[in-house]
Design an enzyme around this catalytic site. Sequence first.
Site, PDB file in Angstrom:
ATOM      1  N   ASN A   7       0.859  -1.184   0.000  1.00 10.84           N
ATOM      2  CA  ASN A   7       0.000   0.000   0.000  1.00 10.84           C
ATOM      3  C   ASN A   7       0.899   1.240   0.000  1.00 10.84           C
ATOM      4  O   ASN A   7       1.712   1.428   0.919  1.00 10.84           O
ATOM      5  CB  ASN A   7      -0.904  -0.021   1.235  1.00 10.84           C
ATOM      6  CG  ASN A   7      -1.930   1.096   1.226  1.00 10.84           C
ATOM      7  OD1 ASN A   7      -1.622   2.236   0.887  1.00 10.84           O
ATOM      8  ND2 ASN A   7      -3.145   0.789   1.623  1.00 10.84           N
ATOM      9  N   ARG A  18       4.941  18.302   1.063  1.00 11.27           N
ATOM     10  CA  ARG A  18       5.807  19.372   0.578  1.00 11.27           C
ATOM     11  C   ARG A  18       5.397  19.908  -0.783  1.00 11.27           C
ATOM     12  O   ARG A  18       6.025  20.821  -1.307  1.00 11.27           O
ATOM     13  CB  ARG A  18       7.266  18.863   0.491  1.00 11.27           C
ATOM     14  CG  ARG A  18       7.956  18.690   1.822  1.00 11.27           C
ATOM     15  CD  ARG A  18       8.320  20.005   2.467  1.00 11.27           C
ATOM     16  NE  ARG A  18       9.281  20.744   1.680  1.00 11.27           N
ATOM     17  CZ  ARG A  18      10.602  20.656   1.846  1.00 11.27           C
ATOM     18  NH1 ARG A  18      11.104  19.828   2.748  1.00 11.27           N
ATOM     19  NH2 ARG A  18      11.415  21.379   1.104  1.00 11.27           N
ATOM     20  N   HIS A  43      -5.545   3.491  -1.634  1.00  9.65           N
ATOM     21  CA  HIS A  43      -6.844   3.745  -0.999  1.00  9.65           C
ATOM     22  C   HIS A  43      -7.147   5.234  -1.137  1.00  9.65           C
ATOM     23  O   HIS A  43      -6.925   6.012  -0.208  1.00  9.65           O
ATOM     24  CB  HIS A  43      -6.800   3.330   0.471  1.00  9.65           C
ATOM     25  CG  HIS A  43      -8.144   3.339   1.140  1.00  9.65           C
ATOM     26  ND1 HIS A  43      -8.490   2.441   2.133  1.00  9.65           N
ATOM     27  CD2 HIS A  43      -9.226   4.135   0.976  1.00  9.65           C
ATOM     28  CE1 HIS A  43      -9.725   2.703   2.541  1.00  9.65           C
ATOM     29  NE2 HIS A  43     -10.180   3.725   1.854  1.00  9.65           N
ATOM     30  N   ARG A  45      -9.129   8.600  -0.990  1.00  7.42           N
ATOM     31  CA  ARG A  45     -10.258   9.092  -0.204  1.00  7.42           C
ATOM     32  C   ARG A  45     -10.782  10.372  -0.840  1.00  7.42           C
ATOM     33  O   ARG A  45     -10.069  11.039  -1.587  1.00  7.42           O
ATOM     34  CB  ARG A  45      -9.842   9.304   1.247  1.00  7.42           C
ATOM     35  CG  ARG A  45      -9.648   7.981   2.001  1.00  7.42           C
ATOM     36  CD  ARG A  45      -9.321   8.196   3.458  1.00  7.42           C
ATOM     37  NE  ARG A  45      -9.489   6.970   4.225  1.00  7.42           N
ATOM     38  CZ  ARG A  45      -8.569   6.018   4.366  1.00  7.42           C
ATOM     39  NH1 ARG A  45      -7.397   6.165   3.769  1.00  7.42           N
ATOM     40  NH2 ARG A  45      -8.800   4.938   5.082  1.00  7.42           N
ATOM     41  N   HIS A  50      -3.986  11.803   0.543  1.00 11.65           N
ATOM     42  CA  HIS A  50      -2.754  11.068   0.195  1.00 11.65           C
ATOM     43  C   HIS A  50      -2.821  10.684  -1.282  1.00 11.65           C
ATOM     44  O   HIS A  50      -2.348  11.431  -2.123  1.00 11.65           O
ATOM     45  CB  HIS A  50      -2.511   9.868   1.115  1.00 11.65           C
ATOM     46  CG  HIS A  50      -3.739   9.181   1.625  1.00 11.65           C
ATOM     47  ND1 HIS A  50      -4.653   8.570   0.804  1.00 11.65           N
ATOM     48  CD2 HIS A  50      -4.197   9.013   2.888  1.00 11.65           C
ATOM     49  CE1 HIS A  50      -5.614   8.028   1.528  1.00 11.65           C
ATOM     50  NE2 HIS A  50      -5.379   8.290   2.804  1.00 11.65           N
ATOM     51  N   GLU A  70      -8.680   0.211  -2.978  1.00 12.96           N
ATOM     52  CA  GLU A  70      -9.565   0.113  -1.823  1.00 12.96           C
ATOM     53  C   GLU A  70     -10.394   1.384  -1.682  1.00 12.96           C
ATOM     54  O   GLU A  70      -9.944   2.467  -2.059  1.00 12.96           O
ATOM     55  CB  GLU A  70      -8.758  -0.061  -0.533  1.00 12.96           C
ATOM     56  CG  GLU A  70      -7.885  -1.285  -0.467  1.00 12.96           C
ATOM     57  CD  GLU A  70      -7.130  -1.366   0.841  1.00 12.96           C
ATOM     58  OE1 GLU A  70      -6.613  -2.455   1.153  1.00 12.96           O
ATOM     59  OE2 GLU A  70      -7.027  -0.342   1.551  1.00 12.96           O
ATOM     60  N   THR A 100      -7.942   6.370   9.251  1.00 18.31           N
ATOM     61  CA  THR A 100      -7.635   5.127   8.573  1.00 18.31           C
ATOM     62  C   THR A 100      -8.833   4.204   8.744  1.00 18.31           C
ATOM     63  O   THR A 100      -9.737   4.487   9.533  1.00 18.31           O
ATOM     64  CB  THR A 100      -6.350   4.475   9.140  1.00 18.31           C
ATOM     65  OG1 THR A 100      -6.009   3.332   8.357  1.00 18.31           O
ATOM     66  CG2 THR A 100      -6.536   4.069  10.605  1.00 18.31           C
ATOM     67  N   HIS A 190      -4.023  -4.516   7.764  1.00 22.58           N
ATOM     68  CA  HIS A 190      -4.134  -3.458   8.770  1.00 22.58           C
ATOM     69  C   HIS A 190      -3.277  -3.807   9.979  1.00 22.58           C
ATOM     70  O   HIS A 190      -3.578  -4.725  10.728  1.00 22.58           O
ATOM     71  CB  HIS A 190      -5.574  -3.195   9.214  1.00 22.58           C
ATOM     72  CG  HIS A 190      -5.749  -1.795   9.737  1.00 22.58           C
ATOM     73  ND1 HIS A 190      -6.124  -0.740   8.938  1.00 22.58           N
ATOM     74  CD2 HIS A 190      -5.547  -1.276  10.965  1.00 22.58           C
ATOM     75  CE1 HIS A 190      -6.179   0.364   9.651  1.00 22.58           C
ATOM     76  NE2 HIS A 190      -5.819   0.069  10.892  1.00 22.58           N
ATOM     77  N   ASP A 191      -2.208  -3.039  10.152  1.00 22.84           N
ATOM     78  CA  ASP A 191      -1.268  -3.172  11.276  1.00 22.84           C
ATOM     79  C   ASP A 191      -0.452  -4.458  11.248  1.00 22.84           C
ATOM     80  O   ASP A 191       0.205  -4.798  12.236  1.00 22.84           O
ATOM     81  CB  ASP A 191      -1.986  -3.039  12.625  1.00 22.84           C
ATOM     82  CG  ASP A 191      -2.449  -1.617  12.893  1.00 22.84           C
ATOM     83  OD1 ASP A 191      -2.024  -0.705  12.155  1.00 22.84           O
ATOM     84  OD2 ASP A 191      -3.237  -1.417  13.839  1.00 22.84           O
ATOM     85  N   GLY A 213       1.007  -1.298   4.285  1.00 17.84           N
ATOM     86  CA  GLY A 213       1.479   0.027   3.905  1.00 17.84           C
ATOM     87  C   GLY A 213       2.212   0.746   5.008  1.00 17.84           C
ATOM     88  O   GLY A 213       3.429   0.911   4.967  1.00 17.84           O
ATOM     89  N   HIS A 214       1.488   1.190   6.031  1.00 15.15           N
ATOM     90  CA  HIS A 214       2.060   2.046   7.069  1.00 15.15           C
ATOM     91  C   HIS A 214       3.296   1.412   7.709  1.00 15.15           C
ATOM     92  O   HIS A 214       4.365   2.039   7.782  1.00 15.15           O
ATOM     93  CB  HIS A 214       1.011   2.352   8.135  1.00 15.15           C
ATOM     94  CG  HIS A 214       1.499   3.255   9.213  1.00 15.15           C
ATOM     95  ND1 HIS A 214       1.552   4.626   9.070  1.00 15.15           N
ATOM     96  CD2 HIS A 214       1.963   2.989  10.459  1.00 15.15           C
ATOM     97  CE1 HIS A 214       2.026   5.165  10.180  1.00 15.15           C
ATOM     98  NE2 HIS A 214       2.288   4.186  11.038  1.00 15.15           N
TER      99      HIS A 214
END
Length: 237
Positions: A7, A18, A43, A45, A50, A70, A100, A190-191, A213-214
């Site tokens: 992701n 920036r 994903h 939004r 992002h 997503e 999120t 997720h996580d 991703g994160h």
Amino acid sequence: MTKLSVNINKLATLRNSRGGNVPNLLKSVQDIESFGAQGITIHPRPDERHIKYQDALDLKNVVTTEYNIEGNPIPKFIDLVLKIKPTQVTLVPDAEDAITSNAGWNTEKHLDFLKEVIETFKSNGIRTSIFVDPDTKMVECAAKTGTDRIELYTESFAHAFAMGNKEGIIPFTKAAEVANKLKLGINAGHDLNLDNIKFFKENIPNLLEVSIGHALICESIYLGLENVVNMYIHRLK
């Protein structure tokens, strides 16, 4: 082996902070795929904080592995996905102001809506997946929508694992067993991170794909992107 879909939302967040085009999202995707990732996830939004809708369109001509988009199937999102026709669309019930994703679908309550949306995507040759909590009833109702796959929302597992509680995997294993009986493909995300991914994979029968991703981007700050992608792939074999 289980496929790794990276992701890239966090890379887009960094770029947007920036202005300009650093890091270059399209070049980053090419590099991530060359490092061995088997898919790219975005994903977008509605506020485009992002991934921008234009990014989603531009990536259509760049991603050479599996392209997974997503999002909450609002009309604007549905139109975007139908225009791009990615490999897979993952339906997520997140509110517009959500930081999120924080919950899976109530597939019983939203059964008719999901059936309609999924039929639209599948009739256009797009594989579908529904974001769900590790609840066997939600998995059973997901099967009634006609979806190809589910994506298990793994935040509760990750939290429990970090606290030293490996029993947090139990509802996920049970949900996966039901999904397998119903012939639903299983994704997860997720996580998930380098610490918990191997244990999770070992306890989820027929896990097809994880979307990360994160954690992956944060780990890459210390260890390097190419190295981290290959560390995940090694753990998923």
